[in-house]
Design a protein around this motif. Sequence first.
Motif, PDB file in Angstrom:
ATOM      1  N   ASP A  18       0.829  -1.204   0.000  1.00 31.27           N
ATOM      2  CA  ASP A  18       0.000   0.000   0.000  1.00 31.27           C
ATOM      3  C   ASP A  18       0.868   1.259   0.000  1.00 31.27           C
ATOM      4  OD1 ASP A  18      -2.658   1.311   0.309  1.00 31.27           O
ATOM      5  OD2 ASP A  18      -1.781   1.969   2.190  1.00 31.27           O
ATOM      6  N   GLU A  19       1.948   1.228   0.774  1.00 29.61           N
ATOM      7  CA  GLU A  19       2.862   2.379   0.821  1.00 29.61           C
ATOM      8  C   GLU A  19       3.528   2.618  -0.532  1.00 29.61           C
ATOM      9  OE1 GLU A  19       7.123   3.656   2.912  1.00 29.61           O
ATOM     10  OE2 GLU A  19       6.066   1.836   3.558  1.00 29.61           O
ATOM     11  N   LEU A  20       3.979   1.543  -1.174  1.00 27.97           N
ATOM     12  CA  LEU A  20       4.644   1.689  -2.478  1.00 27.97           C
ATOM     13  C   LEU A  20       3.676   2.186  -3.547  1.00 27.97           C
ATOM     14  CD1 LEU A  20       6.836  -1.553  -2.519  1.00 27.97           C
ATOM     15  CD2 LEU A  20       7.602   0.795  -2.112  1.00 27.97           C
ATOM     16  N   VAL A  21       2.435   1.720  -3.484  1.00 29.52           N
ATOM     17  CA  VAL A  21       1.439   2.169  -4.463  1.00 29.52           C
ATOM     18  C   VAL A  21       1.182   3.660  -4.321  1.00 29.52           C
ATOM     19  CG1 VAL A  21      -0.985   1.996  -5.133  1.00 29.52           C
ATOM     20  CG2 VAL A  21       0.341  -0.078  -4.744  1.00 29.52           C
ATOM     21  N   LYS A  22       1.122   4.134  -3.087  1.00 33.41           N
ATOM     22  CA  LYS A  22       0.882   5.556  -2.848  1.00 33.41           C
ATOM     23  C   LYS A  22       2.045   6.416  -3.344  1.00 33.41           C
ATOM     24  CE  LYS A  22      -2.147   4.973   1.178  1.00 33.41           C
ATOM     25  NZ  LYS A  22      -2.292   5.157   2.645  1.00 33.41           N
ATOM     26  N   ARG A  23       3.269   5.855  -3.343  1.00 35.39           N
ATOM     27  CA  ARG A  23       4.453   6.613  -3.771  1.00 35.39           C
ATOM     28  C   ARG A  23       4.930   6.188  -5.156  1.00 35.39           C
ATOM     29  NH1 ARG A  23       9.008   6.162  -1.809  1.00 35.39           N
ATOM     30  NH2 ARG A  23       8.882   4.161  -0.706  1.00 35.39           N
ATOM     31  N   ARG A  24       4.040   5.662  -5.977  1.00 32.17           N
ATOM     32  CA  ARG A  24       4.472   5.020  -7.224  1.00 32.17           C
ATOM     33  C   ARG A  24       5.184   5.959  -8.188  1.00 32.17           C
ATOM     34  NH1 ARG A  24      -1.407   3.627  -9.839  1.00 32.17           N
ATOM     35  NH2 ARG A  24      -2.528   5.468  -9.112  1.00 32.17           N
ATOM     36  N   ARG A  25       4.951   7.237  -8.110  1.00 31.77           N
ATOM     37  CA  ARG A  25       5.615   8.185  -9.015  1.00 31.77           C
ATOM     38  C   ARG A  25       6.983   8.615  -8.509  1.00 31.77           C
ATOM     39  NH1 ARG A  25       2.134   9.705 -12.919  1.00 31.77           N
ATOM     40  NH2 ARG A  25      -0.103   9.484 -12.517  1.00 31.77           N
ATOM     41  N   GLY A  29      14.615   2.378  -8.425  1.00 32.32           N
ATOM     42  CA  GLY A  29      14.637   1.135  -9.189  1.00 32.32           C
ATOM     43  C   GLY A  29      14.367  -0.092  -8.331  1.00 32.32           C
ATOM     44  N   PRO A  30      15.075  -0.263  -7.211  1.00 31.59           N
ATOM     45  CA  PRO A  30      14.802  -1.428  -6.346  1.00 31.59           C
ATOM     46  C   PRO A  30      13.376  -1.436  -5.804  1.00 31.59           C
ATOM     47  CG  PRO A  30      16.930  -0.484  -5.828  1.00 31.59           C
ATOM     48  CD  PRO A  30      16.265   0.461  -6.773  1.00 31.59           C
ATOM     49  N   GLU A  31      12.824  -0.260  -5.527  1.00 34.84           N
ATOM     50  CA  GLU A  31      11.452  -0.206  -5.014  1.00 34.84           C
ATOM     51  C   GLU A  31      10.442  -0.611  -6.074  1.00 34.84           C
ATOM     52  OE1 GLU A  31      11.596   3.184  -1.497  1.00 34.84           O
ATOM     53  OE2 GLU A  31      11.399   3.822  -3.590  1.00 34.84           O
ATOM     54  N   VAL A  32      10.722  -0.303  -7.343  1.00 34.25           N
ATOM     55  CA  VAL A  32       9.842  -0.751  -8.426  1.00 34.25           C
ATOM     56  C   VAL A  32       9.843  -2.275  -8.491  1.00 34.25           C
ATOM     57  CG1 VAL A  32       9.517  -0.778 -10.931  1.00 34.25           C
ATOM     58  CG2 VAL A  32      10.088   1.365  -9.781  1.00 34.25           C
ATOM     59  N   ASP A  33      11.034  -2.874  -8.393  1.00 36.81           N
ATOM     60  CA  ASP A  33      11.107  -4.340  -8.384  1.00 36.81           C
ATOM     61  C   ASP A  33      10.341  -4.919  -7.201  1.00 36.81           C
ATOM     62  OD1 ASP A  33      12.701  -4.253 -10.624  1.00 36.81           O
ATOM     63  OD2 ASP A  33      14.578  -4.292  -9.488  1.00 36.81           O
ATOM     64  N   GLU A  34      10.467  -4.263  -6.055  1.00 30.32           N
ATOM     65  CA  GLU A  34       9.753  -4.716  -4.873  1.00 30.32           C
ATOM     66  C   GLU A  34       8.248  -4.604  -5.068  1.00 30.32           C
ATOM     67  OE1 GLU A  34       9.523  -3.807  -0.046  1.00 30.32           O
ATOM     68  OE2 GLU A  34      10.628  -2.456  -1.394  1.00 30.32           O
ATOM     69  N   ARG A  70      -2.081  -3.259  -9.513  1.00 29.85           N
ATOM     70  CA  ARG A  70      -2.045  -3.608 -10.939  1.00 29.85           C
ATOM     71  C   ARG A  70      -1.978  -2.348 -11.789  1.00 29.85           C
ATOM     72  NH1 ARG A  70      -6.701  -5.776 -11.368  1.00 29.85           N
ATOM     73  NH2 ARG A  70      -6.038  -7.886 -10.784  1.00 29.85           N
ATOM     74  N   SER A  71      -2.722  -1.327 -11.410  1.00 30.09           N
ATOM     75  CA  SER A  71      -2.672  -0.060 -12.139  1.00 30.09           C
ATOM     76  C   SER A  71      -1.292   0.558 -12.064  1.00 30.09           C
ATOM     77  CB  SER A  71      -3.713   0.903 -11.563  1.00 30.09           C
ATOM     78  OG  SER A  71      -3.626   2.165 -12.179  1.00 30.09           O
ATOM     79  N   ALA A  72      -0.647   0.457 -10.906  1.00 26.22           N
ATOM     80  CA  ALA A  72       0.697   1.020 -10.751  1.00 26.22           C
ATOM     81  C   ALA A  72       1.731   0.235 -11.553  1.00 26.22           C
ATOM     82  CB  ALA A  72       1.088   1.028  -9.275  1.00 26.22           C
ATOM     83  N   VAL A  73       1.554  -1.087 -11.641  1.00 28.31           N
ATOM     84  CA  VAL A  73       2.531  -1.937 -12.342  1.00 28.31           C
ATOM     85  C   VAL A  73       2.367  -1.841 -13.848  1.00 28.31           C
ATOM     86  CG1 VAL A  73       3.206  -4.329 -12.772  1.00 28.31           C
ATOM     87  CG2 VAL A  73       2.817  -3.536 -10.429  1.00 28.31           C
ATOM     88  N   THR A  74       1.124  -1.911 -14.327  1.00 23.65           N
ATOM     89  CA  THR A  74       0.889  -1.943 -15.772  1.00 23.65           C
ATOM     90  C   THR A  74       0.688  -0.566 -16.366  1.00 23.65           C
ATOM     91  OG1 THR A  74      -1.509  -2.209 -15.463  1.00 23.65           O
ATOM     92  CG2 THR A  74      -0.166  -4.214 -15.561  1.00 23.65           C
ATOM     93  N   GLY A  75       0.357   0.410 -15.531  1.00 26.79           N
ATOM     94  CA  GLY A  75       0.111   1.755 -16.039  1.00 26.79           C
ATOM     95  C   GLY A  75      -1.337   1.934 -16.410  1.00 26.79           C
ATOM     96  N   ALA A  76      -1.909   3.038 -15.997  1.00 22.73           N
ATOM     97  CA  ALA A  76      -3.311   3.323 -16.310  1.00 22.73           C
ATOM     98  C   ALA A  76      -3.414   3.996 -17.667  1.00 22.73           C
ATOM     99  CB  ALA A  76      -3.910   4.224 -15.234  1.00 22.73           C
TER     100      ALA A  76
END
Length: 330
Positions: A18-25, A29-34, A70-76
């Motif tokens: 949930d924290e990573l999704v809120k900070r997705r922008r 790099g390591p956090e994206v993999d996480e 899923r929206s954060a990973v694949t892009g809206a």
Amino acid sequence: MDIDAFRAAHQPTWDRLDELVKRRRRLTGPEVDELVELYQRVSTHLSIARSTSRDGVLTGRLSALVARARSAVTGAHAPAWREFLRFWTVSFPVVCYRSWRWWLGAAVASLVVAAAVGVWVAANPDVRAAMGTPEEIRQLVEHDFADYYSENPAGSFAAHVWVNNAWVAAQCIASAAIGGVLIPYILYQNAANLGLVGGIMIDSGRGDVFFGLITPHGLLELTAVFLAAGAGMRVGWSLIAPGPRPRAQVLAEQGRAVVAVVLGLAVVLLVSGLVEALVTPSPLPTWARVSIGAAAELAFLLYVVHFGRRAARAGETGDIADAPDYVPTA
């Protein structure tokens, strides 16, 4: 399954996702993999919860979290209005702008052919005689040419003109698939027909009628045809000289970009068809009708130069964003 134990064991994972999704922008790099890893893990948790538990609150919470991840990973998807705006301010004008040498060359060559054919027809009685009897030529000069623009209702005539011109443009674009080899022939036919009629009209002393009726819509109409031909030849040339990149990649990029030309020219030719149906046969004086056509042509050229040059300077090619076969190389 013990829901409380399941929740206690995986709550830190859910909170972290949930924290990573809120900070997705603002992720590293390591956090994206996480983020990707946790999305897959929590998706599994959701599947387990759905199959072994009747806790609707937990299932609903995990479903919402997985959907956001899923929206954060694949892009809206961008809003439709933004895609529409990008098409008319970037995709279409930049392809037109980048192809300007090609469609300017097509325009010059076509006009030279039309002028040469017109002079040839006007200067050779034998050629005119081969085109029809004196009565048929007189009928064309005095009635048929001018009546063509007013003998049908404006709406149906505009639709007919639009379909005909769109077909010529589509032929030019489609010819790109075989290297654009048919495009010069298509342009020659169009230019020769224009020169034949023009030569007859000018020889009969009706040059003012010819140019007065052709110019209002012809400026924008011919520009659209030349642009389609230029874009098609540019794609065809990429088959021959793709440059330092793989030929397949260049063709894919150019092919996707030329779709913007097809869609954009459909609207340009619609405007041209409306001018031909409503302005060309109107009772307005010739200077007014020609001025309207020239204004439409000038507006289109300024539009292409302004937005196309700006997009080209920004590195745009007219290709779709995140093209699936594009791989950055050093």
